[in-house]
Design an enzyme around this catalytic site. Structure first.
Site, PDB file in Angstrom:
ATOM      1  CG  HIS A 263      -1.934   1.039   1.292  1.00  0.00           C
ATOM      2  ND1 HIS A 263      -1.814   2.156   2.074  1.00  0.00           N
ATOM      3  CD2 HIS A 263      -3.131   1.137   0.662  1.00  0.00           C
ATOM      4  CE1 HIS A 263      -2.906   2.907   1.937  1.00  0.00           C
ATOM      5  NE2 HIS A 263      -3.725   2.311   1.089  1.00  0.00           N
ATOM      6  CG  ASP A 355      -0.985  -3.548   4.898  1.00  0.00           C
ATOM      7  OD1 ASP A 355      -2.128  -3.684   5.388  1.00  0.00           O
ATOM      8  OD2 ASP A 355      -0.647  -2.563   4.209  1.00  0.00           O
ATOM      9  CE  LYS A 396      -8.983  -0.576   3.328  1.00  0.00           C
ATOM     10  NZ  LYS A 396      -7.543  -0.636   3.046  1.00  0.00           N
TER      11      LYS A 396
HETATM   12  C1  LIG Z   1      -6.599   0.153   2.596  1.00  0.00           C
HETATM   13  C2  LIG Z   1      -5.252  -0.327   2.841  1.00  0.00           C
HETATM   14  C3  LIG Z   1      -4.421   0.311   3.771  1.00  0.00           C
HETATM   15  C4  LIG Z   1      -4.789   1.617   4.424  1.00  0.00           C
HETATM   16  O1  LIG Z   1      -5.882   1.468   5.269  1.00  0.00           O
HETATM   17  P1  LIG Z   1      -6.831   2.682   5.649  1.00  0.00           P
HETATM   18  O2  LIG Z   1      -7.587   2.117   6.801  1.00  0.00           O
HETATM   19  O3  LIG Z   1      -7.674   2.971   4.453  1.00  0.00           O
HETATM   20  O4  LIG Z   1      -5.969   3.838   6.018  1.00  0.00           O
HETATM   21  C5  LIG Z   1      -3.194  -0.249   4.059  1.00  0.00           C
HETATM   22  N1  LIG Z   1      -2.791  -1.382   3.451  1.00  0.00           N
HETATM   23  C6  LIG Z   1      -3.554  -2.025   2.549  1.00  0.00           C
HETATM   24  C7  LIG Z   1      -3.051  -3.299   1.937  1.00  0.00           C
HETATM   25  C8  LIG Z   1      -4.805  -1.510   2.193  1.00  0.00           C
HETATM   26  O5  LIG Z   1      -5.538  -2.124   1.285  1.00  0.00           O
END
Ligand SMILES: *Cc1c(COP(=O)(O)O)cnc(C)c1O
Length: 489
Positions: A263, A355, A396
């Protein structure tokens, strides 16, 4: 004025009994019991069949006690009652269950059922008043333990304290009442979002920056639920969570290994920390779907080669990577065997950072066993393995407000102690965090705790599989007619 404050949660009990609508003696006693419960503001949902009872258990989360006829559907083998009990316990282990039976039948109830029920109701021996009293007490006890630490404290605080003397300056929403657009805004979101919008100077709720009070208790609770040594609630998304971890772990000119499909926030974090990234290339199939970094690129030899071939590294080639970042699951939903990654990459780095922005649910379904960062591990193996971090965007794929995120930490080799880690946390946090976001992290954790997480993930997986089957069937049928339709992978 509303007669019932929107801040109080309704009370419902499910009465699953054959005779609840008939005019028998039992029916009369049940009606009397029902009247007593209604007087205590408890609404009664009735079901006379297993099917109805199970449907209500699935669809009505406000049910706070189950009153279950041991001879539901007049089944002398008690299979109907056992099915209802199993359906409940598959979702909720804490909800109080009362079994209607008589002393003679009670003697034959199997141990497995006794373990899952909390109490008996002797319909013809006790008064309706007495039985209702026991049910009300059980419902109240259940409600007291139902809310997670931070959200529970926030809900209580918003009920007790009428006036706000701190920021935010809308003071519980009252500032919005002074103009038409403000009033429309207030009415649109409703009173509670404003009343619970508090300042870090409200001592009763603790502090996100100190991880103290109910907020700290909430983080400790989430750590238990998600299998971490420590959990940090973050209110600025996993973008910030990633920055916090990298700023705490690496500094200028230190080497970090980085998934090429990471990201943007990882790139920013590396830029800010001044670390030097060496990229690890994930696989990609002929559809363009992003797979994991293949194991042969994770071995110490492959890592050394990638470091040597990286023009950003100095020619002396003695740099030693400290930190590695892996996107799990990948953007196309493929996940890693994390134990294997730990074994391979763990030979090159002391700190592994997964992540898991799209992957907060993984711990709660056995389908993902060992395929997420905070997998179970015997205590003895912890200190010899790498220190592991996970960032998850609670907003998410769990239920939370936008920007809700969590950092989970498991200490292993070369750990970063809390005090030092928290400096990086504070560097990226606001001193005015949004309490509704913090509370939504707390609630997300409680939704996934115990049987709930398994039941919720199971439902989603079943729906996803059914959806794929449907798409595949349409694809096949249209293909027979020589037509094209999207397909599943
Ligand atoms: C969306 C995302 C992020 C960032 O997350 P937010 O909660 O939107 O700040 C980090 N890493 C990955 C792989 C993502 O898809």
């Amino acid at each position: 004025m509303l007669t019932q404050s929107p801040r109080t949660l309704h009370m419902k009990v499910l009465l699953a009994h054959c005779v609840c609508k008939t005019d028998s003696a039992a029916g009369r006693v049940l009606r009397e019991l029902g009247e007593q419960l209604v007087q205590n503001d408890i609404e009664i949902l009735t079901a006379t069949t297993t099917f109805d009872a199970v449907a209500l258990i699935r669809s009505e989360p406000l049910i706070q006690a189950l009153l279950l006829d041991w001879e539901l559907e007049e089944d002398k083998e008690h299979r109907a009652a056992m099915r209802v009990l199993a359906a409940l316990r598959n979702r909720n282990r804490n909800l109080p269950v009362f079994l209607f039976t008589d002393r003679e039948n009670a003697a034959h109830i199997p141990l497995t059922v006794l373990r899952q029920a909390n109490d008996f109701i002797w319909l013809f021996e006790d008064t309706a008043d007495f039985i209702a009293g026991r049910i009300v007490a059980a419902v109240r006890a259940y409600r007291r333990q139902m809310l997670p630490p931070m959200f529970g404290a926030l809900a209580r605080f918003s009920q007790v304290h009428e006036y706000s003397w701190h920021t935010p300056g809308h003071t519980g929403g009252t500032a919005f009442m002074k103009s038409p657009s403000g009033r429309a805004f207030f009415d649109f979101f409703g009173e509670n979002i404003f009343r619970s919008d508090l300042s870090i100077s409200v001592g009763e709720l603790g502090s996100l920056l100190d991880h103290s009070g109910p907020i700290g208790k909430g983080e400790a609770y989430a750590a238990r639920v998600f299998g971490a040594d420590r959990t940090y609630y973050v209110t600025n998304g996993s973008s910030t969570s990633n920055r916090v971890i990298l700023m705490a772990s690496v500094t200028r000119n230190q080497a970090a290994l980085c998934d090429r499909n990471c990201h943007k926030s990882i790139e920013h974090a590396i830029t800010m920390s001044g670390a030097i990234p060496t990229y690890l290339l994930p696989s990609r199939n002929h559809y363009g779907l992003i797979g994991p970094i293949p194991p042969h690129r994770l071995t110490p030899e492959a890592v050394q080669r990638a470091m040597r071939d990286n023009p950003l590294n100095s020619s002396s080639g003695d740099a030693h990577p400290i930190h590695a970042i892996v996107t799990n699951s990948t953007y196309d939903g493929l996940c890693y065997n994390v134990k294997r990654v730990e074994k391979l990459l763990g030979q090159s780095v002391d700190r592994l950072h997964f992540d898991e922005a799209w992957y907060g649910y993984a711990r709660f379904n056995p389908m993902y066993h060992d395929r997420f960062a905070m997998h179970d591990i015997p205590d003895g193996e912890k200190s010899s393995g790498p220190t592991v971090f996970a960032t998850q965007s609670t907003h998410k794929l769990l239920a939370a407000f936008s920007q809700a995120s969590m950092i989970h930490v498991r200490d292993g080799r070369n750990p970063i102690d809390h005090a030092r880690f928290n400096e990086a946390f504070m560097m990226h946090a606001s001193t005015s965090p949004n309490y509704a976001i913090i509370a939504s992290n707390d609630v997300s954790a409680s939704m996934m705790e115990g049987a709930g997480g398994r039941a919720l993930t199971e439902e989603s997986i079943r729906e996803a599989v059914a959806f794929r089957c449907l798409i595949a069937r349409i694809n096949a049928e249209l293909a027979e007619q020589g037509q094209w339709f999207v397909n599943v992978w």
